[in-house]
Design an enzyme around this catalytic site. Structure first.
Site, PDB file in Angstrom:
ATOM      1  N   GLU A 189      11.037 -14.281  91.625  1.00  0.00           N
ATOM      2  CA  GLU A 189      10.364 -15.560  91.384  1.00  0.00           C
ATOM      3  C   GLU A 189       9.930 -16.200  92.697  1.00  0.00           C
ATOM      4  OE1 GLU A 189      12.612 -16.432  87.141  1.00  0.00           O
ATOM      5  OE2 GLU A 189      13.504 -17.193  88.970  1.00  0.00           O
ATOM      6  N   GLY A 212      27.864 -28.197  85.941  1.00  0.00           N
ATOM      7  CA  GLY A 212      26.777 -27.225  85.706  1.00  0.00           C
ATOM      8  C   GLY A 212      26.698 -26.888  84.230  1.00  0.00           C
ATOM      9  N   GLY A 224      28.448 -24.766  82.350  1.00  0.00           N
ATOM     10  CA  GLY A 224      29.739 -24.753  81.681  1.00  0.00           C
ATOM     11  C   GLY A 224      30.311 -26.165  81.559  1.00  0.00           C
TER      12      GLY A 224
HETATM   13  C1  LIG Z   1      18.367 -19.608  91.650  1.00  0.00           C
HETATM   14  C2  LIG Z   1      19.055 -19.252  90.360  1.00  0.00           C
HETATM   15  C3  LIG Z   1      18.312 -18.873  89.257  1.00  0.00           C
HETATM   16  C4  LIG Z   1      18.937 -18.552  88.052  1.00  0.00           C
HETATM   17  N1  LIG Z   1      18.176 -18.203  86.978  1.00  0.00           N
HETATM   18  C5  LIG Z   1      18.765 -17.975  85.782  1.00  0.00           C
HETATM   19  C6  LIG Z   1      17.995 -17.711  84.618  1.00  0.00           C
HETATM   20  O1  LIG Z   1      16.761 -17.646  84.681  1.00  0.00           O
HETATM   21  N2  LIG Z   1      18.647 -17.528  83.448  1.00  0.00           N
HETATM   22  C7  LIG Z   1      20.010 -17.599  83.353  1.00  0.00           C
HETATM   23  O2  LIG Z   1      20.558 -17.462  82.267  1.00  0.00           O
HETATM   24  N3  LIG Z   1      20.764 -17.823  84.434  1.00  0.00           N
HETATM   25  C8  LIG Z   1      20.185 -18.028  85.644  1.00  0.00           C
HETATM   26  N4  LIG Z   1      20.956 -18.286  86.745  1.00  0.00           N
HETATM   27  C9  LIG Z   1      22.413 -18.244  86.621  1.00  0.00           C
HETATM   28  C10 LIG Z   1      22.962 -19.520  86.000  1.00  0.00           C
HETATM   29  O3  LIG Z   1      22.416 -20.645  86.619  1.00  0.00           O
HETATM   30  C11 LIG Z   1      24.465 -19.497  86.130  1.00  0.00           C
HETATM   31  O4  LIG Z   1      24.960 -18.356  85.473  1.00  0.00           O
HETATM   32  C12 LIG Z   1      25.093 -20.737  85.526  1.00  0.00           C
HETATM   33  O5  LIG Z   1      24.674 -21.870  86.233  1.00  0.00           O
HETATM   34  C13 LIG Z   1      26.603 -20.638  85.528  1.00  0.00           C
HETATM   35  O6  LIG Z   1      27.148 -21.812  85.022  1.00  0.00           O
HETATM   36  P1  LIG Z   1      28.553 -22.352  85.559  1.00  0.00           P
HETATM   37  O7  LIG Z   1      28.875 -23.561  84.775  1.00  0.00           O
HETATM   38  O8  LIG Z   1      29.527 -21.242  85.608  1.00  0.00           O
HETATM   39  O9  LIG Z   1      28.262 -22.720  87.065  1.00  0.00           O
HETATM   40  P2  LIG Z   1      27.189 -23.773  87.687  1.00  0.00           P
HETATM   41  O10 LIG Z   1      26.115 -24.074  86.714  1.00  0.00           O
HETATM   42  O11 LIG Z   1      26.859 -23.210  88.983  1.00  0.00           O
HETATM   43  O12 LIG Z   1      28.067 -25.064  87.844  1.00  0.00           O
HETATM   44  C14 LIG Z   1      29.110 -25.159  88.768  1.00  0.00           C
HETATM   45  C15 LIG Z   1      29.446 -26.620  88.929  1.00  0.00           C
HETATM   46  O13 LIG Z   1      30.657 -26.762  89.618  1.00  0.00           O
HETATM   47  C16 LIG Z   1      30.513 -27.707  90.650  1.00  0.00           C
HETATM   48  N5  LIG Z   1      31.492 -27.353  91.673  1.00  0.00           N
HETATM   49  C17 LIG Z   1      31.552 -26.235  92.416  1.00  0.00           C
HETATM   50  N6  LIG Z   1      32.654 -26.245  93.190  1.00  0.00           N
HETATM   51  C18 LIG Z   1      33.297 -27.398  92.913  1.00  0.00           C
HETATM   52  C19 LIG Z   1      34.481 -27.996  93.386  1.00  0.00           C
HETATM   53  N7  LIG Z   1      35.256 -27.408  94.294  1.00  0.00           N
HETATM   54  N8  LIG Z   1      34.825 -29.209  92.913  1.00  0.00           N
HETATM   55  C20 LIG Z   1      34.058 -29.837  91.992  1.00  0.00           C
HETATM   56  N9  LIG Z   1      32.934 -29.311  91.493  1.00  0.00           N
HETATM   57  C21 LIG Z   1      32.560 -28.112  91.950  1.00  0.00           C
HETATM   58  C22 LIG Z   1      29.065 -27.551  91.077  1.00  0.00           C
HETATM   59  O14 LIG Z   1      28.631 -28.681  91.781  1.00  0.00           O
HETATM   60  C23 LIG Z   1      28.419 -27.396  89.712  1.00  0.00           C
HETATM   61  O15 LIG Z   1      28.255 -28.655  89.108  1.00  0.00           O
HETATM   62  C24 LIG Z   1      20.347 -18.606  87.965  1.00  0.00           C
HETATM   63  C25 LIG Z   1      21.100 -18.978  89.073  1.00  0.00           C
HETATM   64  C26 LIG Z   1      20.461 -19.301  90.250  1.00  0.00           C
HETATM   65  C27 LIG Z   1      21.278 -19.712  91.440  1.00  0.00           C
END
Ligand SMILES: Cc1cc2nc3c(=O)[nH]c(=O)nc-3n(C[C@H](O)[C@H](O)[C@H](O)COP(=O)(O)OP(=O)(O)OC[C@H]3O[C@@H](n4cnc5c(N)ncnc54)[C@H](O)[C@@H]3O)c2cc1C
Length: 500
Positions: free
Chosen positions: A187, A25, A27
């Site tokens: 949205e 994702g 990060g």
């Molecule tokens: C519908 C929606 C709308 C949003 N709108 C906004 C916005 O307009 N602006 C904004 O700033 N933020 C928004 N967000 C929030 C933003 O998307 C998140 O804060 C961001 O994606 C967090 O990044 P991350 O890397 O922590 O997690 P994520 O981007 O969620 O990535 C997590 C990753 O880990 C992987 N994963 C999970 N569990 C496992 C596992 N056990 N083994 C291997 N891989 C795994 C997943 O497949 C994914 O690839 C929104 C979120 C959602 C759900």
């Protein structure tokens, strides 16, 4: 034949510092990319093959964009980064003592050793302890969720058309309930209202799509609480102008196939008959946080987020960084920029350590602001002390999302689809299939999900070996028979049969 072990240990032959990144994702991807010039071998382990741009999931659910436009393949994005490789698999265990990560896909497990680890596994939907609601009110976290919702939303109009042509009451089919008045709920509600009032208005004969009810429900007393009271009020009035009914102070207490029940502060309980419900209410950090907490003693908050050190590492484990939606630090919000900036910080810190440079010090977050789109040409934005509404906020939203969508071709096609939907009336991605709803539910009922549909790797190899042996014996026998026929001169000699 003996069953082959289905666990493999992956070693990096180069002898370089091994960085494992969990998640693809915001990060995971930005952390991996930030390591491109570092003298390391990066393995990104993720349970999907794509990088998901979650902020635009609601546009996939409502037929504006295709899933490919917001979820490009991670391998393609990283193809040019020589020090990075991608490993498909769901991480089921992290062993902080042994420095290994175990991931599994369809029964095949891989153990990947690391020297540094970046955990960016994000968050999932929370039903506040009522997980049974999920079957009737899908969340909005993945491509599967968005496609299921697309199927349910467009499918409800289709069923209503059939019912109405038979003279049946179809109110429950034309009532859409969105639970949660945060950015995603706003949205979704705005887009379903636009679908009903603009996109579909000429498409049906027995129903009038403009009669559809869209109801946005939240237990909070206002819409978009993090945007403040003023922008919350503005958003509410814009939604109401679009025809959305906003119900605040209402806690959802039950969800079933036919509708939802909600309770107000004064104890009053009301029920809404609705076939299509969308859950945009709560988030829970990835359960991997729990295993990290158990091994380090770092506490989890109510949303399952793990408390990290100011430099995003775990207590007693300076080699392990946790970033994004999984962390609880200084009340940082669960937004993309927290994940991106945190992952870039972790990558930089790893690189500096390897080059014996001094540490960066505590992680500091630069808040670039928040935005939520209400409908076409209407949005709200909060940037520092400044508030923007209407067209200006919408144009800012458009520019920002174009910048952050990954890949040139995705930007181009997204722009084209936005043109079709915002200037015109159409939606290019209205295709739905039975698989989106029913196959997913069926998979959910299997004990081990999709893994139950494939044989275990050892059994598969044994079956294939047996097939190969039998087939080889058959082929050899046939070849010997052919040779015998030729050598004995029998082939081509007509045998006269005497009749009578
Ligand atoms: C519908 C929606 C709308 C949003 N709108 C906004 C916005 O307009 N602006 C904004 O700033 N933020 C928004 N967000 C929030 C933003 O998307 C998140 O804060 C961001 O994606 C967090 O990044 P991350 O890397 O922590 O997690 P994520 O981007 O969620 O990535 C997590 C990753 O880990 C992987 N994963 C999970 N569990 C496992 C596992 N056990 N083994 C291997 N891989 C795994 C997943 O497949 C994914 O690839 C929104 C979120 C959602 C759900």
């Amino acid at each position: 034949m003996a069953t082959q072990p289905s666990t493999e240990v992956v070693e990096q032959p180069s002898g370089k510092h091994r960085v494992v990144v969990i998640g693809s994702g915001f990060g995971g991807l930005f952390g991996t990319k930030a390591l491109r010039h570092a003298d390391v071998e990066v393995t990104m382990v993720a349970k999907t093959t794509h990088h998901l741009f979650q902020p635009l999931l609601y546009q996939v659910a409502t037929g504006i964009l295709s899933q490919g436009e917001i979820a490009p393949p991670t391998r393609e994005i990283l193809a040019g980064q020589r020090n990075a490789q991608v490993l498909l698999g769901e991480v089921s265990a992290i062993d902080l003592a042994a420095h290994t990560v175990t991931s599994t896909v369809l029964g095949r497990s891989t153990i990947t050793p690391y020297d540094s680890l970046i955990v960016a596994a994000g968050a999932g939907q929370s039903y506040f302890g009522n997980d049974r609601f999920a079957e009737f009110a899908p969340g909005m976290k993945s491509i599967d969720d968005a496609l299921e919702l697309r199927g349910r939303i467009f499918g409800a109009f289709e069923l209503a058309e059939i019912g109405a042509s038979r003279g049946e009451n179809v109110d429950h089919l034309l009532t859409f309930v969105v639970v949660g008045a945060g950015p995603t709920g706003v949205e979704m509600a705005g887009q379903i209202a636009e679908l009903a009032h603009r996109t579909l208005k000429k498409d049906f004969r027995a129903i009038n799509s403009r009669h559809a009810r869209v109801i946005l429900v939240d237990a909070a007393p206002q819409v978009l609480p993090p945007f403040g009271r003023k922008l919350g009020e503005k958003t509410r009035s814009e939604l109401e102008k679009l025809g959305v009914e906003v119900v605040l102070g209402a806690m959802v207490t039950d969800v079933d196939e036919r509708g939802i029940a909600m309770q107000f502060k004064d104890g009053r309980v009301e029920r809404i008959d609705s076939v299509t419900k969308i859950w945009a209410a709560g988030v829970a950090a990835n359960p991997l946080g729990r295993t990290l907490s158990e091994q380090t003693g770092a506490p989890l908050d109510r949303a399952g987020r793990i408390a990290v050190n100011p430099d995003l590492t775990l207590p007693g484990h300076p080699e392990v960084f946790v970033v994004g939606d999984m962390i609880a630090l200084d009340n940082l919000p669960g937004v993309a920029q927290v994940a991106i900036q945190g992952a870039k910080y972790a990558a930089k810190e790893i690189d500096r350590r390897l080059r014996s440079k001094p540490s960066l010090g505590p992680f500091t977050y630069f808040d670039k602001g928040s935005m939520a789109i209400i409908s076409r040409f209407r949005a709200v934005a909060l940037i520092g002390r400044f508030r923007f509404t209407g067209l200006i906020a919408w144009l800012m939203w458009l520019a920002l999302h174009l910048i952050y969508i990954t890949g040139f071709k995705n930007r181009l096609t997204a722009l084209l689809h936005w043109f079709v939907s915002f200037i015109g009336r159409g939606r290019s991605e209205r295709t739905t299939t039975e698989q989106q709803i029913f196959a997913r539910s069926a998979l959910g009922r299997l004990k081990h999900g999709a893994a139950d549909l494939v044989s275990d790797p050892g059994a598969y190899d044994a079956a294939r070996a047996l097939l190969e042996t039998t087939r080889r014996a058959e082929l050899e026998e046939r070849a010997a028979e052919e040779a015998r026929l030729t050598d004995s001169g029998v082939r081509g000699v007509r045998v006269e049969h005497q009749v009578g």
